[in-house]
Design a protein around this motif. Structure first.
Motif, PDB file in Angstrom:
ATOM      1  N   SER A  62       0.825  -1.225   0.000  1.00 36.54           N
ATOM      2  CA  SER A  62       0.000   0.000   0.000  1.00 36.54           C
ATOM      3  C   SER A  62       0.854   1.269   0.000  1.00 36.54           C
ATOM      4  O   SER A  62       0.390   2.323  -0.415  1.00 36.54           O
ATOM      5  CB  SER A  62      -0.940  -0.008   1.202  1.00 36.54           C
ATOM      6  OG  SER A  62      -0.171  -0.169   2.381  1.00 36.54           O
ATOM      7  N   ASP A  63       2.113   1.167   0.463  1.00 34.66           N
ATOM      8  CA  ASP A  63       2.941   2.382   0.519  1.00 34.66           C
ATOM      9  C   ASP A  63       3.821   2.548  -0.730  1.00 34.66           C
ATOM     10  O   ASP A  63       4.581   3.511  -0.818  1.00 34.66           O
ATOM     11  CB  ASP A  63       3.814   2.363   1.779  1.00 34.66           C
ATOM     12  CG  ASP A  63       4.746   1.158   1.815  1.00 34.66           C
ATOM     13  OD1 ASP A  63       4.557   0.232   0.986  1.00 34.66           O
ATOM     14  OD2 ASP A  63       5.656   1.133   2.660  1.00 34.66           O
ATOM     15  N   ALA A  64       3.714   1.626  -1.696  1.00 37.57           N
ATOM     16  CA  ALA A  64       4.653   1.669  -2.833  1.00 37.57           C
ATOM     17  C   ALA A  64       4.482   2.950  -3.660  1.00 37.57           C
ATOM     18  O   ALA A  64       5.467   3.583  -4.043  1.00 37.57           O
ATOM     19  CB  ALA A  64       4.474   0.438  -3.713  1.00 37.57           C
ATOM     20  N   LEU A  65       3.230   3.362  -3.912  1.00 39.02           N
ATOM     21  CA  LEU A  65       3.004   4.558  -4.736  1.00 39.02           C
ATOM     22  C   LEU A  65       3.499   5.813  -4.001  1.00 39.02           C
ATOM     23  O   LEU A  65       4.104   6.698  -4.609  1.00 39.02           O
ATOM     24  CB  LEU A  65       1.524   4.684  -5.111  1.00 39.02           C
ATOM     25  CG  LEU A  65       1.194   5.715  -6.192  1.00 39.02           C
ATOM     26  CD1 LEU A  65       1.902   5.410  -7.505  1.00 39.02           C
ATOM     27  CD2 LEU A  65      -0.315   5.801  -6.426  1.00 39.02           C
ATOM     28  N   SER A  66       3.257   5.875  -2.687  1.00 37.47           N
ATOM     29  CA  SER A  66       3.737   7.050  -1.949  1.00 37.47           C
ATOM     30  C   SER A  66       5.266   7.049  -1.896  1.00 37.47           C
ATOM     31  O   SER A  66       5.887   8.114  -1.923  1.00 37.47           O
ATOM     32  CB  SER A  66       3.098   7.130  -0.559  1.00 37.47           C
ATOM     33  OG  SER A  66       3.431   6.003   0.186  1.00 37.47           O
ATOM     34  N   THR A  67       5.884   5.875  -1.836  1.00 36.35           N
ATOM     35  CA  THR A  67       7.353   5.815  -1.910  1.00 36.35           C
ATOM     36  C   THR A  67       7.829   6.356  -3.261  1.00 36.35           C
ATOM     37  O   THR A  67       8.779   7.138  -3.327  1.00 36.35           O
ATOM     38  CB  THR A  67       7.838   4.361  -1.728  1.00 36.35           C
ATOM     39  OG1 THR A  67       7.343   3.863  -0.492  1.00 36.35           O
ATOM     40  CG2 THR A  67       9.364   4.274  -1.743  1.00 36.35           C
ATOM     41  N   LEU A  68       7.123   5.973  -4.327  1.00 37.15           N
ATOM     42  CA  LEU A  68       7.508   6.429  -5.671  1.00 37.15           C
ATOM     43  C   LEU A  68       7.470   7.953  -5.770  1.00 37.15           C
ATOM     44  O   LEU A  68       8.386   8.564  -6.323  1.00 37.15           O
ATOM     45  CB  LEU A  68       6.582   5.799  -6.722  1.00 37.15           C
ATOM     46  CG  LEU A  68       6.817   6.241  -8.173  1.00 37.15           C
ATOM     47  CD1 LEU A  68       8.105   5.632  -8.734  1.00 37.15           C
ATOM     48  CD2 LEU A  68       5.642   5.863  -9.079  1.00 37.15           C
ATOM     49  N   VAL A  69       6.407   8.577  -5.230  1.00 38.45           N
ATOM     50  CA  VAL A  69       6.245  10.033  -5.425  1.00 38.45           C
ATOM     51  C   VAL A  69       6.905  10.860  -4.327  1.00 38.45           C
ATOM     52  O   VAL A  69       6.899  12.086  -4.402  1.00 38.45           O
ATOM     53  CB  VAL A  69       4.759  10.436  -5.586  1.00 38.45           C
ATOM     54  CG1 VAL A  69       4.169   9.791  -6.816  1.00 38.45           C
ATOM     55  CG2 VAL A  69       3.959  10.098  -4.336  1.00 38.45           C
ATOM     56  N   SER A  70       7.472  10.215  -3.309  1.00 41.82           N
ATOM     57  CA  SER A  70       8.091  11.012  -2.234  1.00 41.82           C
ATOM     58  C   SER A  70       9.604  10.813  -2.170  1.00 41.82           C
ATOM     59  O   SER A  70      10.273  11.498  -1.406  1.00 41.82           O
ATOM     60  CB  SER A  70       7.466  10.652  -0.885  1.00 41.82           C
ATOM     61  OG  SER A  70       7.709   9.288  -0.591  1.00 41.82           O
ATOM     62  N   SER A  71      10.158   9.900  -2.968  1.00 42.28           N
ATOM     63  CA  SER A  71      11.593   9.613  -2.878  1.00 42.28           C
ATOM     64  C   SER A  71      12.316  10.155  -4.099  1.00 42.28           C
ATOM     65  O   SER A  71      11.707  10.431  -5.124  1.00 42.28           O
ATOM     66  CB  SER A  71      11.832   8.105  -2.806  1.00 42.28           C
ATOM     67  OG  SER A  71      10.932   7.500  -1.938  1.00 42.28           O
ATOM     68  N   GLY A  72      13.622  10.270  -3.974  1.00 38.64           N
ATOM     69  CA  GLY A  72      14.449  10.601  -5.126  1.00 38.64           C
ATOM     70  C   GLY A  72      14.949   9.320  -5.772  1.00 38.64           C
ATOM     71  O   GLY A  72      15.208   8.326  -5.095  1.00 38.64           O
ATOM     72  N   PHE A  73      15.043   9.330  -7.087  1.00 32.41           N
ATOM     73  CA  PHE A  73      15.618   8.200  -7.819  1.00 32.41           C
ATOM     74  C   PHE A  73      16.791   8.720  -8.642  1.00 32.41           C
ATOM     75  O   PHE A  73      16.877   9.920  -8.921  1.00 32.41           O
ATOM     76  CB  PHE A  73      14.571   7.551  -8.728  1.00 32.41           C
ATOM     77  CG  PHE A  73      13.504   6.817  -7.972  1.00 32.41           C
ATOM     78  CD1 PHE A  73      13.595   5.447  -7.758  1.00 32.41           C
ATOM     79  CD2 PHE A  73      12.408   7.502  -7.442  1.00 32.41           C
ATOM     80  CE1 PHE A  73      12.619   4.770  -7.038  1.00 32.41           C
ATOM     81  CE2 PHE A  73      11.435   6.843  -6.722  1.00 32.41           C
ATOM     82  CZ  PHE A  73      11.532   5.469  -6.520  1.00 32.41           C
ATOM     83  N   VAL A  74      17.693   7.821  -9.006  1.00 29.83           N
ATOM     84  CA  VAL A  74      18.848   8.195  -9.816  1.00 29.83           C
ATOM     85  C   VAL A  74      18.838   7.321 -11.061  1.00 29.83           C
ATOM     86  O   VAL A  74      18.612   6.101 -10.967  1.00 29.83           O
ATOM     87  CB  VAL A  74      20.168   7.984  -9.027  1.00 29.83           C
ATOM     88  CG1 VAL A  74      21.373   8.277  -9.913  1.00 29.83           C
ATOM     89  CG2 VAL A  74      20.196   8.863  -7.789  1.00 29.83           C
ATOM     90  N   ALA A  75      19.056   7.943 -12.219  1.00 29.40           N
ATOM     91  CA  ALA A  75      19.169   7.162 -13.458  1.00 29.40           C
ATOM     92  C   ALA A  75      20.488   6.387 -13.416  1.00 29.40           C
ATOM     93  O   ALA A  75      21.539   6.954 -13.132  1.00 29.40           O
ATOM     94  CB  ALA A  75      19.136   8.083 -14.665  1.00 29.40           C
ATOM     95  N   THR A  76      20.412   5.091 -13.672  1.00 28.34           N
ATOM     96  CA  THR A  76      21.629   4.270 -13.725  1.00 28.34           C
ATOM     97  C   THR A  76      22.328   4.532 -15.065  1.00 28.34           C
ATOM     98  O   THR A  76      21.904   5.388 -15.841  1.00 28.34           O
ATOM     99  CB  THR A  76      21.290   2.776 -13.628  1.00 28.34           C
ATOM    100  OG1 THR A  76      20.558   2.414 -14.801  1.00 28.34           O
ATOM    101  CG2 THR A  76      20.459   2.484 -12.381  1.00 28.34           C
ATOM    102  N   SER A  77      23.382   3.771 -15.337  1.00 27.21           N
ATOM    103  CA  SER A  77      24.063   3.912 -16.637  1.00 27.21           C
ATOM    104  C   SER A  77      23.252   3.246 -17.752  1.00 27.21           C
ATOM    105  O   SER A  77      23.574   3.381 -18.932  1.00 27.21           O
ATOM    106  CB  SER A  77      25.459   3.301 -16.561  1.00 27.21           C
ATOM    107  OG  SER A  77      25.346   1.935 -16.226  1.00 27.21           O
ATOM    108  N   ASP A  78      22.203   2.528 -17.366  1.00 26.52           N
ATOM    109  CA  ASP A  78      21.397   1.796 -18.344  1.00 26.52           C
ATOM    110  C   ASP A  78      20.287   2.704 -18.867  1.00 26.52           C
ATOM    111  O   ASP A  78      19.137   2.641 -18.412  1.00 26.52           O
ATOM    112  CB  ASP A  78      20.819   0.553 -17.639  1.00 26.52           C
ATOM    113  CG  ASP A  78      20.528  -0.573 -18.600  1.00 26.52           C
ATOM    114  OD1 ASP A  78      20.589  -0.338 -19.823  1.00 26.52           O
ATOM    115  OD2 ASP A  78      20.235  -1.682 -18.137  1.00 26.52           O
TER     116      ASP A  78
END
Lengths: 201, 285
Positions: B189-205
């Motif tokens: 249930s918290d996966a969507l809120s994790t997606l919109v509240s966290s920072g992500f980094v583009a990998t080399s891929d």
């Protein structure tokens, strides 16, 4: 049948019975609701892409749920016969895994009447349903880096003809010289969804 | 005589792109076309082309072209230094070249993809109605290589009234708007809120198929496999690692990993400019 949101411009219709996919696809092709841009059938689902300026998810969902897929007859297509030389490198392994002789594997594959359910993986790669359940096998543990064009293969509940040379993890039981994919032809794909197919040696 | 462009140096990776092949997913053919469609359209408008003319998509710049005849070109997308016949020129404006002159793109200082349109369009043969190179579906012309020549076409509109299009600079940390995807229920249930509240980094891929991101794992609530189902550009597919893959122009037509959310089509041009190592955020649409 469930209607799931797929972002702001698409909905995914999820079916319990995979045979309903082609029925709804045919119905929506014959009588498309306003704003529908594209229909993409797959194994248990039908993707409906729409123009959000002309319709919205709830309106589309209402239209879809009103349709009965039971009475819908998919459009009639000619049966395509695919000539096969059953000499694939995995024929013996398939026979061993199925507990059958190689001859029996060929006979069961030839006896099937198949329907192209959907395309994916590569342009023109059609997943054909109707495979004898004795031949339902998981994919090879390690995919080949190159499968020749025209390879006739099986995996899971499907059989297929590789349209071009590509990597692949399916079991190769034979090959055909019939070009199932040709970008100069219209349509380029011989085995479009809904087409009936037989294989013959 | 048809004017020719000689590719003197292709840079890291450059392809011919137009607006792609929409509407063919049911036969296994994806839309493909320019990853940053807005930049392709703008480049075409600046040289007086119809928007669907084919142009060049150039990863990180570094391209050198030589023109056999006088030409009008425009460069859009990721900012880079540009010289035309040795003269320093700017992006987002028509550039005039004399016969025999070179167009030289420096390395992009920001963003990932530059677009080069030439008046008349790049006139390679169309495949299934488009000149785009689909790197996954293996359709369209090969990637640019040194020594290759590209014919210039004749499909043009009137010369445009504008000669400079101001464009906002690319953000340091793009924020992409997302709407729920079809398999949200496959996640905790918290996966969507994790997606919109966290920072992500583009990998080399990072390529035309998609951007593999790294960040907090988005956890599945149910195991198992999904039979193949259709995907769209912008889909955020979550493989068992829990790390999202953002689908771009050459994404697979069908995929087997659950899609948790979808980046809005209007933000895909921004997504196509994400560089390896760059930070990315998502927010609800």
């Amino acid at each position: 049948m469930r209607v799931l949101p797929y972002g702001a411009r698409a909905a995914l219709i999820d079916f319990d019975d995979p045979s309903e996919v082609l029925g709804l696809h045919a119905s929506l092709e014959q009588d498309p609701p306003d704003g529908v841009v594209e229909l993409v059938p797959a194994a248990r689902t039908l993707l409906i892409r729409f123009d959000p300026g002309r319709t919205h998810h709830d309106r589309l969902a209402g239209d879809v749920l009103d349709r009965s897929t039971v009475d819908i007859v998919p459009r009639e297509t000619a049966e395509i016969v695919v000539p096969v030389r059953y000499d694939g490198p995995d024929l013996a392994d398939v026979a061993a895994a199925a507990g059958l002789s190689a001859e029996a594997v060929v006979r069961r594959h030839e006896d099937g009447t198949y329907v192209s359910a959907f395309c994916g993986f590569a342009p023109g790669f059609a997943y054909l349903t109707g495979l004898d359940s004795a031949l339902h096998l998981p994919r090879r543990p390690s995919p080949r880096t190159r499968v020749p064009a025209g390879s006739v293969a099986i995996a899971g509940e499907y059989t297929a003809v590789y349209p071009h040379a590509s990597p692949g993890g399916w079991h190769l039981i034979g090959r055909t010289t019939l070009p199932v994919w040709d970008v100069e032809r219209d349509p380029p794909n011989l085995l479009t969804p809904g087409t009936r197919i037989r294989f013959t040696s | 005589m048809t004017a020719k462009i000689e590719v003197v140096r292709p840079g890291i990776f450059a392809t011919v792109q137009d607006l792609g092949r929409p509407g063919l997913a049911a036969i296994g053919v994806g839309r493909s076309g320019a990853a940053d469609r807005g930049s392709l359209r703008l480049a075409n408008r600046l040289v007086g082309n119809p928007e669907q003319n084919a142009a060049l998509e150039v990863v990180l710049g570094g391209l050198v072209l030589r023109f056999s005849a006088p030409a009008t070109v425009a460069v859009t997308g990721a900012p880079c230094t540009i010289t035309a016949g040795g003269r320093a020129v700017g992006p987002h404006a028509p550039i005039h070249l004399r016969a025999g002159e070179d167009l030289v793109l420096g390395t992009a200082s920001q963003g990932l993809r530059c677009y080069v349109a030439v008046r008349g369009g790049v006139d390679v043969p169309a495949v299934l109605g488009a000149r785009a190179t689909d790197t996954l579906g293996k359709l369209g012309p090969p990637a640019l290589s040194a020594g290759m020549t590209l014919p210039v076409g004749t499909r043009v509109l009137d010369h445009p009234g504008v000669d400079l299009a101001p464009r906002a600079s690319l953000p340091e940390e793009p924020v992409l708007r997302v709407s729920p995807g079809p398999r949200l229920a496959w996640f905790t249930s918290d996966a969507l809120s994790t997606l919109v509240s966290s920072g992500f980094v583009a990998t080399s891929d990072v390529d035309r198929v998609g951007v593999r991101l790294s960040g907090p794992a988005l956890s599945r609530a149910r195991e198992g496999e999904l039979p193949p189902e259709a995907a769209v550009p912008g889909a955020l597919q979550i493989p068992p690692s829990g790390q999202p893959i953002l689908f771009l122009a050459d994404h697979p037509v069908t995929g087997g990993y659950p899609v948790i959310a979808v980046v809005d089509e209007t933000d895909l041009d921004l997504a196509a400019q994400i560089r390896p190592g760059q930070r990315v955020r998502f927010r609800p649409a």
